[in-house]
Design a protein around this motif. Structure first.
Motif, PDB file in Angstrom:
ATOM      1  N   GLU A 163       0.807  -1.219   0.000  1.00  0.00           N
ATOM      2  CA  GLU A 163       0.000   0.000   0.000  1.00  0.00           C
ATOM      3  C   GLU A 163       0.839   1.267   0.000  1.00  0.00           C
ATOM      4  N   GLU A 164       2.121   1.138   0.362  1.00  0.00           N
ATOM      5  CA  GLU A 164       2.985   2.309   0.505  1.00  0.00           C
ATOM      6  C   GLU A 164       4.287   2.107  -0.255  1.00  0.00           C
ATOM      7  N   THR A 165       4.751   3.160  -0.924  1.00  0.00           N
ATOM      8  CA  THR A 165       6.012   3.095  -1.666  1.00  0.00           C
ATOM      9  C   THR A 165       6.960   4.161  -1.147  1.00  0.00           C
ATOM     10  N   LEU A 166       8.069   3.705  -0.589  1.00  0.00           N
ATOM     11  CA  LEU A 166       9.097   4.607  -0.071  1.00  0.00           C
ATOM     12  C   LEU A 166      10.139   4.889  -1.139  1.00  0.00           C
ATOM     13  N   ALA A 167      10.516   6.158  -1.266  1.00  0.00           N
ATOM     14  CA  ALA A 167      11.626   6.557  -2.134  1.00  0.00           C
ATOM     15  C   ALA A 167      12.549   7.454  -1.315  1.00  0.00           C
ATOM     16  N   LEU A 168      13.747   6.977  -1.021  1.00  0.00           N
ATOM     17  CA  LEU A 168      14.674   7.745  -0.187  1.00  0.00           C
ATOM     18  C   LEU A 168      15.269   8.944  -0.914  1.00  0.00           C
ATOM     19  N   THR A 169      15.052   9.030  -2.224  1.00  0.00           N
ATOM     20  CA  THR A 169      15.499  10.207  -2.972  1.00  0.00           C
ATOM     21  C   THR A 169      14.479  11.342  -2.900  1.00  0.00           C
ATOM     22  N   ARG A 170      13.357  11.107  -2.276  1.00  0.00           N
ATOM     23  CA  ARG A 170      12.342  12.147  -2.106  1.00  0.00           C
ATOM     24  C   ARG A 170      12.423  12.695  -0.683  1.00  0.00           C
ATOM     25  N   GLY A 171      12.100  13.966  -0.553  1.00  0.00           N
ATOM     26  CA  GLY A 171      12.119  14.612   0.746  1.00  0.00           C
ATOM     27  C   GLY A 171      11.575  16.017   0.624  1.00  0.00           C
ATOM     28  N   GLY A 172      11.325  16.625   1.749  1.00  0.00           N
ATOM     29  CA  GLY A 172      10.747  17.963   1.746  1.00  0.00           C
ATOM     30  C   GLY A 172      11.621  19.024   1.111  1.00  0.00           C
ATOM     31  N   ASP A 173      12.884  18.681   0.814  1.00  0.00           N
ATOM     32  CA  ASP A 173      13.798  19.625   0.182  1.00  0.00           C
ATOM     33  C   ASP A 173      13.977  19.353  -1.312  1.00  0.00           C
ATOM     34  N   LEU A 174      13.256  18.370  -1.853  1.00  0.00           N
ATOM     35  CA  LEU A 174      13.419  18.035  -3.277  1.00  0.00           C
ATOM     36  C   LEU A 174      12.562  18.970  -4.124  1.00  0.00           C
ATOM     37  N   TRP A 201       1.287  10.118  -4.884  1.00  0.00           N
ATOM     38  CA  TRP A 201       2.009  10.100  -6.157  1.00  0.00           C
ATOM     39  C   TRP A 201       1.186  10.729  -7.276  1.00  0.00           C
ATOM     40  N   ASP A 202      -0.126  10.699  -7.140  1.00  0.00           N
ATOM     41  CA  ASP A 202      -1.002  11.229  -8.199  1.00  0.00           C
ATOM     42  C   ASP A 202      -1.510  12.632  -7.885  1.00  0.00           C
ATOM     43  N   HIS A 203      -0.817  13.340  -6.988  1.00  0.00           N
ATOM     44  CA  HIS A 203      -1.269  14.694  -6.634  1.00  0.00           C
ATOM     45  C   HIS A 203      -1.190  15.642  -7.824  1.00  0.00           C
ATOM     46  N   PHE A 204      -0.117  15.529  -8.621  1.00  0.00           N
ATOM     47  CA  PHE A 204       0.050  16.392  -9.795  1.00  0.00           C
ATOM     48  C   PHE A 204      -0.380  15.647 -11.053  1.00  0.00           C
ATOM     49  N   ASP A 205      -0.868  16.395 -12.025  1.00  0.00           N
ATOM     50  CA  ASP A 205      -1.288  15.777 -13.292  1.00  0.00           C
ATOM     51  C   ASP A 205      -0.232  15.937 -14.377  1.00  0.00           C
ATOM     52  N   PHE A 206       1.013  16.268 -13.974  1.00  0.00           N
ATOM     53  CA  PHE A 206       2.115  16.371 -14.926  1.00  0.00           C
ATOM     54  C   PHE A 206       3.260  15.508 -14.422  1.00  0.00           C
ATOM     55  N   PHE A 207       4.174  15.149 -15.345  1.00  0.00           N
ATOM     56  CA  PHE A 207       5.272  14.250 -14.982  1.00  0.00           C
ATOM     57  C   PHE A 207       6.309  14.981 -14.145  1.00  0.00           C
ATOM     58  N   SER A 208       6.769  14.311 -13.103  1.00  0.00           N
ATOM     59  CA  SER A 208       7.700  14.916 -12.164  1.00  0.00           C
ATOM     60  C   SER A 208       8.357  13.807 -11.349  1.00  0.00           C
ATOM     61  N   ASP A 209       9.436  14.145 -10.648  1.00  0.00           N
ATOM     62  CA  ASP A 209      10.017  13.195  -9.709  1.00  0.00           C
ATOM     63  C   ASP A 209       8.984  12.751  -8.675  1.00  0.00           C
ATOM     64  N   TRP A 210       8.030  13.627  -8.394  1.00  0.00           N
ATOM     65  CA  TRP A 210       7.001  13.353  -7.399  1.00  0.00           C
ATOM     66  C   TRP A 210       5.827  12.556  -7.960  1.00  0.00           C
ATOM     67  N   THR A 211       5.878  12.179  -9.241  1.00  0.00           N
ATOM     68  CA  THR A 211       4.826  11.344  -9.835  1.00  0.00           C
ATOM     69  C   THR A 211       5.441  10.087 -10.439  1.00  0.00           C
ATOM     70  N   TYR A 212       6.548   9.635  -9.850  1.00  0.00           N
ATOM     71  CA  TYR A 212       7.334   8.528 -10.398  1.00  0.00           C
ATOM     72  C   TYR A 212       7.521   7.467  -9.315  1.00  0.00           C
ATOM     73  N   PRO A 213       6.545   6.584  -9.132  1.00  0.00           N
ATOM     74  CA  PRO A 213       6.555   5.655  -7.993  1.00  0.00           C
ATOM     75  C   PRO A 213       7.349   4.377  -8.198  1.00  0.00           C
ATOM     76  N   LEU A 214       7.963   4.198  -9.356  1.00  0.00           N
ATOM     77  CA  LEU A 214       8.745   2.991  -9.615  1.00  0.00           C
ATOM     78  C   LEU A 214      10.142   3.386 -10.079  1.00  0.00           C
ATOM     79  N   GLY A 215      11.159   2.971  -9.339  1.00  0.00           N
ATOM     80  CA  GLY A 215      12.513   3.341  -9.717  1.00  0.00           C
ATOM     81  C   GLY A 215      13.539   2.440  -9.060  1.00  0.00           C
ATOM     82  N   THR A 216      14.802   2.729  -9.307  1.00  0.00           N
ATOM     83  CA  THR A 216      15.907   1.930  -8.764  1.00  0.00           C
ATOM     84  C   THR A 216      16.831   2.754  -7.871  1.00  0.00           C
TER      85      THR A 216
END
Length: 321
Positions: A163-174, A201-216
């Motif tokens: 139910e939850e996806t953590l991304a350590l590259t995201r933060g309040g300073d990104l 993840w779906d808060h914005f309707d445009f592509f962004s680091d904040w709308t990218y829930p799958l990564g490495t």
């Protein structure tokens, strides 16, 4: 609990299968749809049913021709991450000089719970590593990352990866993306735990680091789910692996995003090694320059990246010791 979990996953498979197949031009009326849907069900349900439920975390790092940058990541990992478990480094070398650089690197970490595996068949090896793991969760990293802030794996163990996806590259300073080369609006962040914040993840309707829930790059997955998804997509290297997984992006967009107050692990885009696509880099040091420094027994001064905002660290040039 597992039976209920499987039932939930089985209901969700309809959406995943549709996303997966429609991306390949298949429709429900075609025979191919049934074949692929059966395959998808098989991999996912078998994976979920055979995996033990536990919260232990396995870290996997992808690396190519960047022994010095990988060393910086490993130093920061050992200094900034508490209660970490085993780590597997899947690495590739383009020539003998780079191969020697990794052999020297391995000697520095002989006493750590780290396993270095030279890549021969990326997809086959990665699936095998995850399939043979007895850890319930997997977190993926790349070699050009640095832990700039402290994190405790114990807190990550309680994350419900279904139910939850953590991304350590995201933060309040990104608030800036080097890859996209633009400012990033930050979605509303809500306190989730003492050190984690939640967002949509779906808060914005445009592509962004904040709308990218799958990564490495610092993404945490449930081991069984990651394994099952990997079995139905094709890839040959980390970049195509991440790209191929985007077929499931609509499914993951509805999950709760998790991040830290400050981006905990940032990508320092100094150079490019992969050949599957073009990502924007800063170009502060070439692969060859860093290899020369490494052969001179120099190491990146990682501490200069600690406790700084991601906008700064993404652009910061290496200094050496």
């Amino acid at each position: 609990m597992l039976k209920t979990f499987q039932s939930t996953i089985e209901r969700s498979l309809r959406q995943i299968t549709t996303n997966y197949l429609s991306g390949r031009g298949l429709v429900p009326e075609k025979k191919e749809f049934k074949n692929a849907a059966t395959k998808l069900h098989k991999y996912m349900l078998q994976s979920y049913s055979c995996k033990k439920e536990n919260d232990n975390i396995l870290s996997i790092v992808f690396s190519k021709d960047r022994a010095m940058q990988l060393d910086a990541f490993l130093v920061s990992y050992l200094e900034q991450v508490s209660n970490h478990g085993p780590m597997i480094i899947l690495y590739k070398c383009s020539d003998e000089k780079h191969a020697e650089s990794y052999r020297n690197l391995l000697l520095l970490y002989e006493s750590e719970d780290m396993t270095f595996i030279e890549e021969t068949d990326f997809r086959e090896q990665l699936i095998s590593i995850i399939a043979e793991s007895n850890h319930g969760k997997v977190i993926l990293y790349c070699d050009d990352m640095i832990f700039t802030h402290k994190i405790d794996y114990v807190e990550l163990q309680s994350i419900n990866t279904s139910e939850e996806t953590l991304a350590l590259t995201r933060g309040g300073d990104l608030d800036y993306s080097v890859v996209l080369d633009r400012e990033l609006p930050i979605p509303p962040l809500t306190r989730h735990t003492e050190n984690l914040q939640s967002f949509r993840w779906d808060h914005f309707d445009f592509f962004s680091d904040w709308t990218y829930p799958l990564g490495t790059t610092g993404y945490l997955y449930g081991t069984a789910e990651l394994l099952s998804l990997m079995n139905v997509v094709e890839f040959t290297a980390p970049n195509s692996f991440e790209t191929s997984m985007q077929v499931f992006r609509p499914y993951f967009m509805t999950r709760t995003g998790l991040c830290t107050k400050f981006a905990t692990c940032v990508c320092v885009h100094a150079n490019l090694t992969q050949t599957e696509g073009e990502n924007r880099v800063i170009g502060t040091f070439s692969i060859e320059e860093l290899l020369d420094y490494w052969e001179e027994k120099k190491r990146i001064k990682v501490c200069e990246f600690y406790n700084l905002p991601s906008r700064t660290t993404q652009f910061q040039a290496y200094t050496f010791i």
